[in-house]
Each structure stands twice: as C-alpha cells, then as structure tokens.
Motif scaffolding. Structure first.
Motif, PDB file in Angstrom:
ATOM      1  N   UNK A 138     -10.446   9.149 -28.592  1.00  0.00           N
ATOM      2  CA  UNK A 138     -11.373   8.310 -27.814  1.00  0.00           C
ATOM      3  C   UNK A 138     -11.062   8.384 -26.321  1.00  0.00           C
ATOM      4  N   UNK A 139     -12.112   8.407 -25.507  1.00  0.00           N
ATOM      5  CA  UNK A 139     -11.889   8.404 -24.054  1.00  0.00           C
ATOM      6  C   UNK A 139     -11.463   7.002 -23.608  1.00  0.00           C
ATOM      7  N   UNK A 140     -11.903   5.986 -24.316  1.00  0.00           N
ATOM      8  CA  UNK A 140     -11.439   4.631 -24.018  1.00  0.00           C
ATOM      9  C   UNK A 140     -11.731   3.692 -25.192  1.00  0.00           C
ATOM     10  N   UNK A 141     -11.007   2.596 -25.196  1.00  0.00           N
ATOM     11  CA  UNK A 141     -11.278   1.525 -26.165  1.00  0.00           C
ATOM     12  C   UNK A 141     -11.944   0.409 -25.377  1.00  0.00           C
ATOM     13  N   UNK A 142     -13.138  -0.015 -25.816  1.00  0.00           N
ATOM     14  CA  UNK A 142     -13.821  -1.134 -25.156  1.00  0.00           C
ATOM     15  C   UNK A 142     -13.775  -2.335 -26.086  1.00  0.00           C
ATOM     16  N   UNK A 200      -0.790   2.762 -25.558  1.00  0.00           N
ATOM     17  CA  UNK A 200      -0.951   3.814 -24.553  1.00  0.00           C
ATOM     18  C   UNK A 200      -2.360   4.381 -24.454  1.00  0.00           C
ATOM     19  N   UNK A 201      -3.361   3.632 -24.946  1.00  0.00           N
ATOM     20  CA  UNK A 201      -4.757   4.082 -24.800  1.00  0.00           C
ATOM     21  C   UNK A 201      -5.391   3.335 -23.631  1.00  0.00           C
ATOM     22  N   UNK A 202      -6.450   3.911 -23.058  1.00  0.00           N
ATOM     23  CA  UNK A 202      -7.158   3.160 -22.013  1.00  0.00           C
ATOM     24  C   UNK A 202      -8.004   2.106 -22.725  1.00  0.00           C
ATOM     25  N   UNK A 203      -7.698   0.852 -22.482  1.00  0.00           N
ATOM     26  CA  UNK A 203      -8.421  -0.230 -23.168  1.00  0.00           C
ATOM     27  C   UNK A 203      -8.937  -1.213 -22.130  1.00  0.00           C
ATOM     28  N   UNK A 204     -10.241  -1.513 -22.213  1.00  0.00           N
ATOM     29  CA  UNK A 204     -10.841  -2.421 -21.233  1.00  0.00           C
ATOM     30  C   UNK A 204     -11.650  -3.496 -21.933  1.00  0.00           C
TER      31      UNK A 204
END
Ligand code: F1P
Length: 345
Positions: A41-45, A68-72
C-alpha cells in the motif's frame, strides 16, 4: 452521588468487557489480517467522524510508529469534499471506523473508495448488522461495545483495543492476548482506584476551563477526552499537542484552569516541562500515565498496548462534571447518536 441510574456511568465502569470482546474479534479475524501485505500500500488512511475521527488520529500514530507504514487520519468528510488533497496513486488500505456503522459521510467514503477500486477496506464498528459492516474486506465488529448513551465511551475504547490488537497481529511476532489479562485487570483497577479523585476535580466549581495535552497517539486521546467533557457538560475545554500549548494557548491559563496531561513514555520530560510552565501561571495539573503521574497505570504493559488505559478515568471526569451541573450525561444537548443526511452531491 448521582441521583439517577445513568447508562453512561455503567458503560464506562463495565467497559473492560467490551475490550475483551475486541481482542476476541481480532483473534477470530487473525488469518485475514495477517494476509494483508502492508508493503503493497502507498498509504494507510484511517477515517471516521467526531469521536471516531479522534480514534483515527490515535490509531494512525500507532500504525505508523509500530508498523513503519505511512498512516494518516482524516475526518470522513475530507475524503468526500477534498479527495485530491488526500488520495495518492497506488493501492491504499482504508480503515473506516464508525460506532453505528450508519454515519452518512463514512458510508459514502467507503462506497466511493470501493467504486473507484482504490484498494482494500477494513471496517471497525460496534454493529455487525450495520450498512458499513457489509462493505469491508475485513469487518471487526465489537458488539459488546454498544451503548444506550449518545456520547461514545466504551464503544470508543473497544474499537481502540481492536486497533491495538490489530497492530500486534500485523507485527506478526506478538499475540495481543498475551496482554489481555494485564490490560483488563489494570483497566478495572484504575477505575476503582481513581474514580473518587476524578470526581473531586469534576465537582470543583473553581475550575472553569480544562485543557487536555497529549502527543503522539495521546493527541487523539486528548481530543476525544476533551470532546467527552464538551459533549456531556458543555464545559470550555480544548485539546493540544504538549509543546504546541506554549505557542499561544498558554495565554488562556489562569487560577481557574485545570491542565490534564496524558504523559507518554518517551517524551515525558518535555511534557512535564510544559506542565511546569502552566503551573507557574496558576494552573492546576492532573497527570495520567504509566508511572510518576497523579493517576498511575502501573500496568507493566508495553506502551502501544496500554493506550486505552487513559480513557476510563477521563471519561468519568466528563460524566461527573455533567452530574455536577445537573445535566443528563446520556443525552447531551444538540447532538444525536448518529448523523445521517442526504448528500447534496
Ligand atoms: C460519529 C459521531 C459520534 C458522536 C455524535 C455523532 O458516529 O460523530 O462520535 O458522538 O453523536 O456521530 P459513528 O460514525 O462513530 O457512529
């Protein structure tokens, strides 16, 4: 003592039953959760509305720091009204959180995400028979977190425990049920040990404004516990990141201020320094954390597994404040349990 038998009080006091249910539900879905390849995934929303947006804030911080994932985190409405400011190319993991599973904004976001084939969806709710529950690739439904009251207390905590257990599951090497006994026992002990202390603060009419300070995952929890106080008792209260408080808001501090500090493990000396500054301007201070604080968890749990322990006492603060002002905590004025409406476009 409260004269009526309010549902809110019972829901706060018995919430560890819902925490246990959350761990069970995550265990039941362990295989599906472990199949998720976070690197894909490119990011977790993480999205929700009101309380569940604040839950998203706390969870995004937890996801990024542990996994360590991008999560917003975003309020669901931002994805509907300003999608370009949120979405990136590549597959996205969307975590949609809603106690009711019926909130219009969250439902519309998930439907559009599915239609546009943006990635996978995890739904977290307290109602397995809700419309949202049918839309997830994975649905974690913690039915024991359901409530009669409008303001979210045990529901919020139960969904937060599910997210924490999910993080554990995604880390792969740990099983959250190792912590279950300690977490539940600590929750019950903290409630019993500190409920009189928070009631005293709530009934102190000399305190007219409350600020909740928290950083990292504690920021979302500071937002939520401040919201509880606002909803249940219409008290003047705001949340801030600890060090942000010095950049302007500290100007509000006077002898009638209570600052509630949600103290973290790694930044505690900086956080305590901010509190000391506010004390010099006359504020009263109430600190909450694992140890060395006014309210001590003494849980022995790793930090990522114990965040939920901040909640019950601060929910009780809101409850007792409502009682102090003769307000009905079960039915805060001007709000309903679910916000449903026809979208204009
Ligand atoms: C979201 C929510 C609640 C809040 C309010 C209205 O509901 O904002 O957090 O207490 O009464 O709705 P949900 O999507 O989590 O059910």
């Amino acid at each position: 003592m409260p004269s009526k038998n309010y549902a809110t009080l019972n829901e706060i006091l018995t919430q560890t039953i819902a925490w246990e249910d959350a761990i069970k539900v995550v265990n039941e879905n362990e295989k599906l959760i472990k199949e998720l390849d976070l690197k894909a995934y490119s990011q977790v929303l993480i999205v929700g509305c009101g309380s569940t947006y604040y839950l998203s804030l706390a969870a995004a911080s937890l996801f990024q720091s542990q996994l360590g994932v991008i999560a917003k985190a975003y309020p669901s409405s931002e994805l509907l009204l300003f999608p370009k400011s949120v979405y990136t190319d590549g597959k996205i993991l969307l975590i949609a959180i809603s106690r009711s599973g019926s909130t219009t904004e969250t439902l519309r976001v998930v439907e559009a995400f599915k239609r546009e084939r943006r990635g996978h969806i995890i739904v977290i709710t307290n109602y397995s028979d809700s419309p949202l529950a049918t839309l997830g690739d994975i649905c974690l439904s913690i039915n024991k977190g359901q409530e009669k009251s409008v303001a979210q207390t045990r529901s919020f905590a139960s969904m937060f425990v599910a997210l924490s257990a999910m993080v554990s599951c995604l880390e792969g090497n740990k099983k959250f049920d190792l912590y279950q006994h300690l977490l539940l026992a600590s929750g019950n002990r903290i409630i019993n040990t500190y409920k009189t202390l928070v009631e005293q603060y709530a009934r102190n009419n000399a305190i007219t404004q409350f600020f909740f300070l928290g950083s990292g995952s504690c920021y979302g929890l500071a937002c939520e516990t401040s919201l509880k106080l606002k909803e249940m008792s219409q008290t003047i209260t705001e949340p801030f990141h600890f060090l942000e408080f010095r950049h302007g808001p500290i100007s509000m501090v006077n002898q009638n201020t209570l600052i509630i500090g949600l103290i973290s493990e790694n930044a505690s000396s900086s956080e305590m320094a901010v509190l000391k500054d506010t004390k010099n301007f006359g504020a009263k201070i109430l600190t909450v954390g694992e140890k060395g604080t006014d309210i001590e968890f003494q849980s022995g749990l790793p930090e990522y597994a114990r965040y939920v322990l901040y909640l019950p006492v601060l929910q009780l603060l809101a409850y007792y404040r409502a009682i102090n002002f003769d307000k009905n905590p079960d039915e805060p004025r001007n709000i309903t349990a679910v916000v449903e409406f026809d979208m204009i476009s």
